[in-house]
Design an enzyme around this catalytic site. Structure first.
Site, PDB file in Angstrom:
ATOM      1  N   LYS A 107       0.824  -1.213   0.000  1.00 17.99           N
ATOM      2  CA  LYS A 107       0.000   0.000   0.000  1.00 17.99           C
ATOM      3  C   LYS A 107       0.856   1.261   0.000  1.00 17.99           C
ATOM      4  CE  LYS A 107       0.358  -1.929   4.197  1.00 17.99           C
ATOM      5  NZ  LYS A 107       0.137  -3.241   4.773  1.00 17.99           N
ATOM      6  N   ILE A 138      -9.989  -8.968   3.864  1.00  9.92           N
ATOM      7  CA  ILE A 138     -11.347  -8.572   3.452  1.00  9.92           C
ATOM      8  C   ILE A 138     -11.342  -8.203   1.962  1.00  9.92           C
ATOM      9  CG2 ILE A 138     -13.251  -6.965   3.822  1.00  9.92           C
ATOM     10  CD1 ILE A 138     -12.129  -6.377   6.600  1.00  9.92           C
ATOM     11  N   GLU A 192       4.140  -3.356  10.424  1.00  9.60           N
ATOM     12  CA  GLU A 192       5.047  -3.040   9.314  1.00  9.60           C
ATOM     13  C   GLU A 192       6.494  -3.117   9.808  1.00  9.60           C
ATOM     14  OE1 GLU A 192       3.861  -2.481   6.101  1.00  9.60           O
ATOM     15  OE2 GLU A 192       2.107  -3.175   7.174  1.00  9.60           O
ATOM     16  N   ASP A 203       0.110   3.887   7.719  1.00 16.68           N
ATOM     17  CA  ASP A 203      -0.269   2.673   6.983  1.00 16.68           C
ATOM     18  C   ASP A 203      -1.767   2.695   6.654  1.00 16.68           C
ATOM     19  OD1 ASP A 203       0.131  -0.323   6.253  1.00 16.68           O
ATOM     20  OD2 ASP A 203      -1.506  -0.340   7.716  1.00 16.68           O
ATOM     21  N   LYS A 207      -3.903   2.988   2.960  1.00 11.43           N
ATOM     22  CA  LYS A 207      -5.033   2.138   2.544  1.00 11.43           C
ATOM     23  C   LYS A 207      -6.254   2.989   2.204  1.00 11.43           C
ATOM     24  CE  LYS A 207      -3.354  -1.543   5.539  1.00 11.43           C
ATOM     25  NZ  LYS A 207      -3.365  -2.061   6.902  1.00 11.43           N
TER      26      LYS A 207
END
Ligand code: NAP
Ligand code: HSE
Length: 428
Positions: A107, A138, A192, A203, A207
């Site tokens: 990402k 997901i 991470e 992070d 996303k």
């Protein structure tokens, strides 16, 4: 059986080893479902000798991930090394330039280079897929690009970092310190390489920026996300929120708001009884509001070997079946340049102050809030030790700009011993 889809894996850490395990475990099942075998051909990582808990004996080894991407016997590159630039970006670009499909969990890279890479993929007739990069296992990218493709989307919201949700819920359940729980999350493979990227909200903001582009048909605009991490949240904040019927979550919200798209990643209070309030451990949850469908909710494990490998295999299976769709659900060159909303929507706030325990302090603070038309809903002073007075205030709904102005003046008071904590109370 049709000819195999030949894959190469760059990176053999938590995620890469998980993909190898999944392909080895489910080889027959995958071939049946895809109508063709999924074959790992070659792999790459930094250290060839490292035991990764999987048998790599059948695969060719490349020291250089770019050479891996360029191999003539590879149709698809899985990039699971990490890093926003460097070898990760170089090998993805090498693969796409050669017309090979790319599936990545990265990402950080896509939040910065997603637009250019999506354009490169499309010009080469290759797929660029990133389900594993957002909300772990997901299938939320698939939900937005396929299942909900007929809807106009007004809001995407959710918990998108497993490490933070693990920390916040485990601290509450066990009373363990922030540092102890963070170490556990690292040992479990959730965090991470640099965990400050998790706890600092970066992070999850990466996303969110990818989901915003996918949901709203805009270019990825990570630089327009307002970001705040969970580093300043204390066990006492978690308890205070609990007493008032709330949980603290690192919540991402992207919504159309008057003059543009508002993208926020910040710790918020959400009602305990809501699905987001009930979310425990490493789980993620994404809530999508569509104009024809209404609200849909997606929940599942947001990090770790199995869930991330599962998301990667989902992308691989689509490509194996011949489903090649644009990375963000519509041609990359047609993605709009997003206008960032200049004003966040109004909300009630949880405020925590650390004040000198002296006559008149509370009155001054209340009058500064009042001067900026910030109205107090509830107030609670607890555990003062004679010198400092920790004070919690919940406001009525207020514009963020007014609150910020009041907080700046309160912060400048001699009686203010630390920068106040201000957490938005999100209505769901
Ligand atoms: P990891 O455990 O640290 O593994 C990284 C792998 O990449 C290692 O095998 C490492 O080699 C290899 N590598 C690193 N730099 C390299 C280089 N310059 N050249 C060749 N190989 C290199 O990381 P991870 O947790 O699997 O995460 C990988 C990616 O997935 C990241 O982008 C991360 O953000 C993303 N992601 C992770 C999760 C998760 O739950 N862990 C979930 C979703 C997305 P060595 O092993 O030899 O050192
Ligand atoms: N570090 C990330 C998390 C991994 O904790 O959610 C999954 O993207």
């Amino acid at each position: 059986m049709n000819k195999p889809l030949r894959i190469a894996i760059a990176g053999l850490g938590t995620v890469g080893a998980g993909v190898v395990k999944m392909v080895q475990t489910h080889g027959e099942l995958l071939a049946r479902r895809a109508g063709r075998p999924i074959e790992i051909v070659a792999v790459s990582a930094r250290s060839r000798g490292k035991d990764r808990g999987v048998d790599l004996g059948a695969y060719a080894w490349e020291d250089d991930p770019v050479a891996l991407a360029r191999r003539g016997d590879v149709d698809l590159l899985i990039e699971v090394m990490g890093g926003e630039d460097g070898p990760a970006k170089a090998c993805c670009e090498a693969a796409l330039s050669a017309g090979k499909h790319v599936v990545t969990a990265n990402k950080a890279m896509l939040a910065l280079h997603g637009q250019a890479m999506a354009e490169l993929a499309e010009s080469a007739g290759a797929a660029l897929r990133f389900e594993a990069a957002v909300a772990g296992g997901i299938p939320i990218v698939k939900a937005l690009t396929e299942g909900l493709a007929g809807n106009g989307i007004s809001r995407v919201m959710g918990v998108m970092n497993g490490t933070c949700n693990y920390i916040l819920t485990k601290m509450e359940a066990t009373g363990e310190s922030y540092g102890e729980v963070l170490k556990e999350a690292q040992a479990l493979g959730y965090a991470e390489a640099d965990p400050t990227v998790d706890v600092g909200g970066i992070d999850a903001a990466h996303k969110l920026s990818l989901l915003t582009a996918t949901a709203f048909g805009t270019r990825v605009a990570f630089d327009k996300v307002e970001i705040e991490g969970i580093e300043r949240i204390t066990l006492q904040d978690i308890k205070n929120a609990n007493d008032m019927g709330f949980k603290i979550k690192l919540l991402g919200v992207a919504q159309q708001n008057g003059d543009g798209i508002e993208q926020r990643m910040q710790p918020c209070l959400v009602p305990t009884a809501s699905p987001l309030g009930q979310l425990e451990g490493v789980s993620n949850m994404v809530v999508v509001d569509g104009d024809f469908i209404g609200q849909t909710v997606y929940q599942g494990p947001g990090a770790g070997e199995g869930p991330t490998a599962s998301a990667i295999l989902g992308d691989i299976m689509d490509i194996a079946r011949g489903l090649i769709i644009p990375a963000f659900g519509q041609p990359a060159t047609g993605l709009a340049r997003p206008d960032a909303s200049s004003n966040g929507s109004d909300a009630a706030y949880y405020l925590r102050f650390s004040l000198t325990d002296a006559p008149g302090t509370l009155a001054r603070l209340a009058s500064l809030l009042g001067a900026h038309k910030v109205s107090i809903n509830r107030m609670h002073q607890y555990g003062h030790d004679g010198k400092t007075a920790p004070l919690v205030i919940v406001t009525h709904s207020t514009p963020r700009a007014a609150l910020n102005a009041a907080l700046a003046e309160i912060c400048a008071l001699e009686a203010s011993l630390a920068e106040p904590v201000a957490l938005r109370i999100e209505t769901l």
